[in-house]
Every structure is written in C-alpha cells, then in structure tokens.
Design a protein around this motif. Structure first.
Motif, PDB file in Angstrom:
ATOM      1  N   PRO A 175      44.186  28.722  42.407  1.00  0.00           N
ATOM      2  CA  PRO A 175      45.131  29.802  42.077  1.00  0.00           C
ATOM      3  C   PRO A 175      45.188  30.128  40.591  1.00  0.00           C
ATOM      4  O   PRO A 175      45.303  31.298  40.215  1.00  0.00           O
ATOM      5  CB  PRO A 175      46.474  29.252  42.587  1.00  0.00           C
ATOM      6  N   ALA A 176      45.115  29.110  39.738  1.00  0.00           N
ATOM      7  CA  ALA A 176      45.167  29.371  38.294  1.00  0.00           C
ATOM      8  C   ALA A 176      43.951  30.174  37.845  1.00  0.00           C
ATOM      9  O   ALA A 176      44.068  31.103  37.034  1.00  0.00           O
ATOM     10  CB  ALA A 176      45.248  28.054  37.529  1.00  0.00           C
ATOM     11  N   LEU A 177      42.774  29.821  38.362  1.00  0.00           N
ATOM     12  CA  LEU A 177      41.567  30.568  38.003  1.00  0.00           C
ATOM     13  C   LEU A 177      41.634  31.990  38.537  1.00  0.00           C
ATOM     14  O   LEU A 177      41.256  32.945  37.838  1.00  0.00           O
ATOM     15  CB  LEU A 177      40.332  29.850  38.557  1.00  0.00           C
ATOM     16  N   SER A 178      42.109  32.141  39.768  1.00  0.00           N
ATOM     17  CA  SER A 178      42.238  33.478  40.346  1.00  0.00           C
ATOM     18  C   SER A 178      43.165  34.349  39.509  1.00  0.00           C
ATOM     19  O   SER A 178      42.846  35.515  39.205  1.00  0.00           O
ATOM     20  CB  SER A 178      42.763  33.371  41.782  1.00  0.00           C
ATOM     21  N   GLN A 179      44.295  33.782  39.103  1.00  0.00           N
ATOM     22  CA  GLN A 179      45.245  34.558  38.297  1.00  0.00           C
ATOM     23  C   GLN A 179      44.645  34.938  36.951  1.00  0.00           C
ATOM     24  O   GLN A 179      44.802  36.069  36.478  1.00  0.00           O
ATOM     25  CB  GLN A 179      46.526  33.755  38.091  1.00  0.00           C
ATOM     26  N   ARG A 180      43.928  33.987  36.332  1.00  0.00           N
ATOM     27  CA  ARG A 180      43.346  34.277  35.023  1.00  0.00           C
ATOM     28  C   ARG A 180      42.277  35.372  35.112  1.00  0.00           C
ATOM     29  O   ARG A 180      42.208  36.267  34.254  1.00  0.00           O
ATOM     30  CB  ARG A 180      42.723  32.992  34.459  1.00  0.00           C
ATOM     31  N   LEU A 181      41.467  35.331  36.161  1.00  0.00           N
ATOM     32  CA  LEU A 181      40.444  36.363  36.324  1.00  0.00           C
ATOM     33  C   LEU A 181      41.078  37.729  36.572  1.00  0.00           C
ATOM     34  O   LEU A 181      40.600  38.752  36.053  1.00  0.00           O
ATOM     35  CB  LEU A 181      39.512  35.989  37.475  1.00  0.00           C
ATOM     36  N   ARG A 182      42.145  37.746  37.339  1.00  0.00           N
ATOM     37  CA  ARG A 182      42.844  39.016  37.559  1.00  0.00           C
ATOM     38  C   ARG A 182      43.428  39.543  36.246  1.00  0.00           C
ATOM     39  O   ARG A 182      43.378  40.749  35.980  1.00  0.00           O
ATOM     40  CB  ARG A 182      43.956  38.819  38.594  1.00  0.00           C
ATOM     41  N   GLU A 183      43.992  38.640  35.450  1.00  0.00           N
ATOM     42  CA  GLU A 183      44.550  39.073  34.164  1.00  0.00           C
ATOM     43  C   GLU A 183      43.466  39.700  33.283  1.00  0.00           C
ATOM     44  O   GLU A 183      43.665  40.760  32.689  1.00  0.00           O
ATOM     45  CB  GLU A 183      45.175  37.878  33.442  1.00  0.00           C
ATOM     46  N   LEU A 184      42.308  39.039  33.202  1.00  0.00           N
ATOM     47  CA  LEU A 184      41.218  39.570  32.384  1.00  0.00           C
ATOM     48  C   LEU A 184      40.748  40.919  32.907  1.00  0.00           C
ATOM     49  O   LEU A 184      40.486  41.845  32.128  1.00  0.00           O
ATOM     50  CB  LEU A 184      40.052  38.578  32.371  1.00  0.00           C
ATOM     51  N   ALA A 185      40.649  41.034  34.233  1.00  0.00           N
ATOM     52  CA  ALA A 185      40.169  42.281  34.816  1.00  0.00           C
ATOM     53  C   ALA A 185      41.150  43.422  34.565  1.00  0.00           C
ATOM     54  O   ALA A 185      40.755  44.521  34.136  1.00  0.00           O
ATOM     55  CB  ALA A 185      39.942  42.090  36.311  1.00  0.00           C
ATOM     56  N   TYR A 186      42.424  43.174  34.806  1.00  0.00           N
ATOM     57  CA  TYR A 186      43.411  44.243  34.621  1.00  0.00           C
ATOM     58  C   TYR A 186      43.606  44.571  33.138  1.00  0.00           C
ATOM     59  O   TYR A 186      43.886  45.718  32.789  1.00  0.00           O
ATOM     60  CB  TYR A 186      44.736  43.841  35.257  1.00  0.00           C
ATOM     61  N   GLU A 187      43.450  43.555  32.285  1.00  0.00           N
ATOM     62  CA  GLU A 187      43.544  43.833  30.856  1.00  0.00           C
ATOM     63  C   GLU A 187      42.452  44.793  30.429  1.00  0.00           C
ATOM     64  O   GLU A 187      42.676  45.718  29.641  1.00  0.00           O
ATOM     65  CB  GLU A 187      43.443  42.528  30.072  1.00  0.00           C
ATOM     66  N   ASP A 188      41.243  44.596  30.954  1.00  0.00           N
ATOM     67  CA  ASP A 188      40.141  45.499  30.606  1.00  0.00           C
ATOM     68  C   ASP A 188      40.348  46.874  31.220  1.00  0.00           C
ATOM     69  O   ASP A 188      40.163  47.901  30.558  1.00  0.00           O
ATOM     70  CB  ASP A 188      38.815  44.905  31.087  1.00  0.00           C
ATOM     71  N   LEU A 189      40.743  46.904  32.501  1.00  0.00           N
ATOM     72  CA  LEU A 189      40.883  48.192  33.177  1.00  0.00           C
ATOM     73  C   LEU A 189      42.017  49.038  32.605  1.00  0.00           C
ATOM     74  O   LEU A 189      41.914  50.264  32.528  1.00  0.00           O
ATOM     75  CB  LEU A 189      41.124  47.964  34.673  1.00  0.00           C
TER      76      LEU A 189
END
Length: 397
Positions: A219-233
């Motif tokens: 879950p922590a990795l999933s959340q971090r990847l989502r944060e990076l993706a949405y930050e870029d988008l």
C-alpha cells in the motif's frame, strides 16, 4: 539362489541333450555324383547351429560397420550435450556467486550445445549487464531466437533495461510483451517499473490499479506511485484552464477525494486562476477526510476581497472550526480569510489562536506575518514591528 537354479537348469539341459544324442540313430546323406557324404544326425545338427552362429556374427558385424558413422555422431552429440549441460550448470553457479566474468565464459561454452543456446544466452546477458557491458548484453539477448523463450527474453530485456536506466528500450520490450498477451503479475511489475522510469504516468496509474486489484503492491508503494503520477499530471505538465479540467475529469472519483490528489489539483487550479474549482475540489475532499494540507490549500484558494464567495468560505471554515476547535492550520486559514475580508477582530482572534495551538514553525511564522500585516492595516506600527521580528525569528529556527 537364482544362480543355483540357473545352474541346475543348464546341467539338466546338458544331460538331456547328451542322453538324446546317444540314443539318436539318425543319419544325413549328402549325395552329389560322384561324391557322397554321410553324417550322423547329431553332427549335422551341431554343424547347422555353428553355421547359424557364424552367419549371424558376420551379419551383425556388417550391420555394426554400417551403423558406425551414426554411432560416432551420436557419441559426439551426447558428449557435447554432457559438456554443454556441465557448462550451463557452471554458468548458473558462477552467476549466483557473483563471478560474472566466469559466468559469461561458461555461458559461451554452454551455447555450443543447440539445446542450451537460448538459456545460456540469457545467463550471458545477465552476467554482461552486471559488468555494465550493455553492448554485450544486447548481443547476448539477440541470440535468443527460440519461440519458446520469447517471454523469457522480453522479461529479461525489460528488467535489465530498466535497471540500466534505459526506459526507451524497456518500454519497447513492454509493448512487444503486451502484444503477445502476457499479463502475469511479475510482467506487470516490470512494466510498471519501466513506465515509471520512462515517466509514462498515465500507464503507471493504469498498472498500479491493476496490481492493487490483485493485492500485488505494498500500500505504501502504491500510494507513493499515485502521488508521483498525479503530481506530474496535475502540477508538472503545462496545461491551460480547459486542459487541466479535462485531466481532472479523467481521474476516478475515488482518487479525487484523496488528500494528495486534491491538494495537487487545487494547486493546479489556483495556478491558472480557477479558484472556484480549487475550492470545490478541497471541500469535497475535506468532507471525506480531514487533512491539514487540504485546509492550507483551501486558504490559498481564497476568493476575491469583498465577494460573496469569500464570505461563504469564512462561513464554511467557521462550521469546520466547531468540529475542529484546536486545529492550528484551520485557525490560521480562517484568520487569513477574515484578514482578506477586513474583519479585523475575527482575524486577530483566530490568528492568535493559531499561535497558541501551533507546534509547527511554519504556522507560527505565517501567523506572525499575518498579524503584522493586520496591525499595519490598523496603523499600529509597534505591534506590527514586534510580529515582524517574531516572524523573522521563526524563519531562522
């Protein structure tokens, strides 16, 4: 015991033959004028048996001579296979031991056997990659031609290219792997890593959702990847007002109310002057989960001075303050909004409350700064100077 039984049977057979031959009065006559040959039947039988054995031996020798080239070829093939299997085992052992040079040499020997050529090439590619020899690695991978090893080759190519920070090669292998229909979990993880290195964030989000459905990501990795993706988008890429709204519309509803997504969306809307959209995003997210980052973003989305929207914001914050009376971030935001609306008394009360409740130096600094601006607006220079000094001290801490 078996030997004794066999010996008894042989002795009994010999005795039976001897007795039968003794009492056999038969003769065999060969007549070819003017010659005549008389043989006893026993001798004739012995000669026939000997002739049969001789003919059989001659035929067997001829057949063995004819098969000699095939036997030699089979022996050499078996020898090569044994040596190839031994070299393949040596290559694997050296690879696991971290002796990558020995592993590559052993893989070269193992590749001389056609049956081991594909697997030895994969081992050689991994060994070359560990020695930072990307050209030799790609050469090894190009030798894997067996259709049955296509998935293994592509998986290896994705993993090694991703590890070598070559996102273009990794993504090309991912596309080829996807075209073959491979969808197992490890392939999805490698594709996720390759797309992350290639900064293909829409595909990263898609793969994260797929892996989350299969409980294949922490879950922590999933959340971090989502944060990076949405930050870029939402915040990194250049968008105009309409394009940022289109991007926001593509985000799933369950993700829109996540604090890290809503905060970045509010930042993106505010940067383009869409403060009303930013406030709506934050309000919906706060109705699901209370988060200080959202409260801060709500203050940054303040409406124009004297507008009904600003009064509505103040009223909404006062409603939240009844549920969260000791929240310093909310007190700071409410005081800032009241200061913007020139509600001096309310602004001072809430800003001082933020100072009292705050444990974060940034909140303290902001509260002193806003109080200094308030006293300046009220023509109270001494109090304003005092708060400016306190703000400077908080900045230095």
């Amino acid at each position: 015991m078996r030997f004794l039984i066999t010996l008894v049977i042989l002795l009994a057979t010999a005795i039976g033959l001897a007795v039968g031959a003794r009492f056999n009065p038969g003769n065999v006559v060969f007549f070819y004028p003017p010659y005549r040959i008389d043989l006893s039947l026993n001798l004739f039988i012995v000669l026939v048996v000997l002739l049969f054995v001789l003919v059989y031996a001659i035929m067997n020798a001829i057949r063995s001579t004819q098969q000699m080239p095939q036997r030699v070829a089979a022996y050499r093939r078996e020898k090569r296979e044994r040596e190839g299997n031994r070299a393949l085992r040596d290559a694997l052992k050296a690879l696991f031991e971290g002796r990558f040079g020995h592993a590559e040499k052993a893989a070269t020997r193992a590749g001389e056997s056609p049956e081991n050529a594909g697997l030895s090439a994969l081992i050689g590619a991994r060994a070359a990659h560990r020695m930072s020899q990307s050209a030799r690695r790609d050469l090894w991978l190009s030798k894997v031609q067996e259709p049955s090893l296509k998935t293994a080759r592509l998986m290896t190519a994705i993993e090694l290219s991703t590890d070598g920070h070559e996102p273009e090669s990794a993504l090309e292998a991912v596309r080829e792997l996807n075209s073959s229909g491979t969808r197992h979990i490890h392939a999805l993880r490698l594709a996720l890593k390759a797309n992350q290195r290639g900064k293909n964030w829409p595909e990263v989000l898609r793969l994260v959702r797929l892996l989350d459905k299969r409980n294949a990501l922490h879950p922590a990795l999933s959340q971090r990847l989502r944060e990076l993706a949405y930050e870029d988008l939402l915040t990194t890429q250049a968008h105009d007002a309409e394009s940022i709204r289109r991007v926001w519309a593509t985000i799933p509803t369950e993700d829109r109310v996540q604090p890290y997504v809503a905060v970045r969306a509010a930042m993106a809307f505010n940067a383009r002057g869409l403060h009303d959209d930013a406030r709506m995003v934050v309000e919906k997210a706060l109705s699901v989960e209370w988060d200080d980052r959202l409260v801060r973003a709500y203050g940054e989305s303040a409406a124009a001075e004297g507008s009904p929207a600003l009064l509505s914001q103040i009223e909404r914050c006062e409603e939240w303050a009844q549920k969260h009376p000791t929240d310093p971030e909310l007190a700071l935001t409410l005081g800032t909004l009241c200061l913007r609306q020139k509600l001096w008394g309310k602004a001072q009360r809430h800003l001082e409350q933020a100072l009292y409740e705050a444990a974060d130096s940034e909140i303290v600094r902001q509260a002193h700064l806003k109080l200094a601006q308030l006293h300046e607006a009220l023509n109270q220079p001494e109090e304003a100077a005092s708060h400016y000094r306190q703000c400077a001290l908080a900045t230095m801490l």
